[in-house]
Scaffold this motif. Sequence first.
Motif, PDB file in Angstrom:
ATOM      1  N   LEU A 206       0.830  -1.205   0.000  1.00 37.62           N
ATOM      2  CA  LEU A 206       0.000   0.000   0.000  1.00 37.62           C
ATOM      3  C   LEU A 206       0.867   1.257   0.000  1.00 37.62           C
ATOM      4  O   LEU A 206       0.566   2.226  -0.710  1.00 37.62           O
ATOM      5  N   LEU A 207       1.941   1.253   0.788  1.00 36.54           N
ATOM      6  CA  LEU A 207       2.858   2.405   0.799  1.00 36.54           C
ATOM      7  C   LEU A 207       3.490   2.630  -0.566  1.00 36.54           C
ATOM      8  O   LEU A 207       3.647   3.776  -1.002  1.00 36.54           O
ATOM      9  N   THR A 208       3.845   1.565  -1.240  1.00 35.66           N
ATOM     10  CA  THR A 208       4.435   1.692  -2.572  1.00 35.66           C
ATOM     11  C   THR A 208       3.425   2.275  -3.552  1.00 35.66           C
ATOM     12  O   THR A 208       3.774   3.139  -4.366  1.00 35.66           O
ATOM     13  N   ILE A 209       2.181   1.830  -3.490  1.00 36.55           N
ATOM     14  CA  ILE A 209       1.129   2.375  -4.356  1.00 36.55           C
ATOM     15  C   ILE A 209       0.973   3.869  -4.093  1.00 36.55           C
ATOM     16  O   ILE A 209       0.912   4.680  -5.031  1.00 36.55           O
ATOM     17  N   ILE A 210       0.920   4.246  -2.823  1.00 42.79           N
ATOM     18  CA  ILE A 210       0.767   5.654  -2.450  1.00 42.79           C
ATOM     19  C   ILE A 210       1.947   6.473  -2.973  1.00 42.79           C
ATOM     20  O   ILE A 210       1.757   7.533  -3.580  1.00 42.79           O
ATOM     21  N   ASP A 211       3.151   5.996  -2.747  1.00 41.19           N
ATOM     22  CA  ASP A 211       4.346   6.733  -3.172  1.00 41.19           C
ATOM     23  C   ASP A 211       4.435   6.891  -4.685  1.00 41.19           C
ATOM     24  O   ASP A 211       4.709   7.982  -5.189  1.00 41.19           O
ATOM     25  N   GLU A 212       4.204   5.807  -5.417  1.00 38.91           N
ATOM     26  CA  GLU A 212       4.336   5.866  -6.876  1.00 38.91           C
ATOM     27  C   GLU A 212       3.234   6.718  -7.509  1.00 38.91           C
ATOM     28  O   GLU A 212       3.498   7.464  -8.456  1.00 38.91           O
ATOM     29  N   ALA A 213       2.015   6.618  -6.998  1.00 37.00           N
ATOM     30  CA  ALA A 213       0.939   7.465  -7.521  1.00 37.00           C
ATOM     31  C   ALA A 213       1.238   8.929  -7.239  1.00 37.00           C
ATOM     32  O   ALA A 213       1.026   9.796  -8.097  1.00 37.00           O
ATOM     33  N   ASN A 214       1.776   9.211  -6.060  1.00 33.77           N
ATOM     34  CA  ASN A 214       2.130  10.577  -5.707  1.00 33.77           C
ATOM     35  C   ASN A 214       3.240  11.118  -6.610  1.00 33.77           C
ATOM     36  O   ASN A 214       3.218  12.281  -7.007  1.00 33.77           O
ATOM     37  N   LYS A 215       4.221  10.282  -6.949  1.00 35.64           N
ATOM     38  CA  LYS A 215       5.297  10.706  -7.850  1.00 35.64           C
ATOM     39  C   LYS A 215       4.747  11.113  -9.212  1.00 35.64           C
ATOM     40  O   LYS A 215       5.189  12.098  -9.806  1.00 35.64           O
ATOM     41  N   ILE A 216       3.790  10.345  -9.706  1.00 37.35           N
ATOM     42  CA  ILE A 216       3.224  10.661 -11.023  1.00 37.35           C
ATOM     43  C   ILE A 216       2.360  11.913 -10.948  1.00 37.35           C
ATOM     44  O   ILE A 216       2.451  12.795 -11.801  1.00 37.35           O
ATOM     45  N   LEU A 217       1.514  11.998  -9.912  1.00 38.81           N
ATOM     46  CA  LEU A 217       0.610  13.137  -9.801  1.00 38.81           C
ATOM     47  C   LEU A 217       1.364  14.447  -9.592  1.00 38.81           C
ATOM     48  O   LEU A 217       0.916  15.497 -10.045  1.00 38.81           O
ATOM     49  N   ASN A 218       2.503  14.400  -8.941  1.00 40.46           N
ATOM     50  CA  ASN A 218       3.292  15.606  -8.681  1.00 40.46           C
ATOM     51  C   ASN A 218       4.535  15.665  -9.560  1.00 40.46           C
ATOM     52  O   ASN A 218       5.460  16.414  -9.252  1.00 40.46           O
TER      53      ASN A 218
END
Length: 147
Positions: free
Chosen positions: A26-38
């Motif tokens: 779940l942390l990896t999903i959160i981090d990677e989605a955040n990298k793309i969105l920002n």
Amino acid sequence: MKTVTLLFSFAFVLVFTAPTDETHLLLTIIDEANKILNGGLEFQALVDSLVPAGFDQDRCRANGPEDFCIAETILSAINHAQYRSPLNNISKISRVLKLYNKFHPTNCTVKENGDEEQLHDLLTNLFNCAQAIYSCPSPCRSSQTTL
């Protein structure tokens, strides 16, 4: 003796660096989605692309595995040759979702009803859902995400 020590060290690194726990996934999903969105202009063409609108954030919070399966299906179907920006983040999210879905096996289908949304919206909803499931205490997380 050096060989045994080297093999033990290698096995230790493999075991403790591979995210196989639901929390790490779940942390990896959160981090990677955040990298793309920002990610700025590097990912602009990617996040503006249209994908099927099958992922529902509210439904995901209620029963995550089914919608995580839908998100995995949508993200894995993105044509990597179509965009000039690096898609390793999308591929990583797709792979992590696949690993997460192994903890909660479901059969899902993405309905092709013609509705589409921007990838930005899908990633935002996925980010919010993963964050909501992650923020639950462990018993809540396991009972919330099982069918």
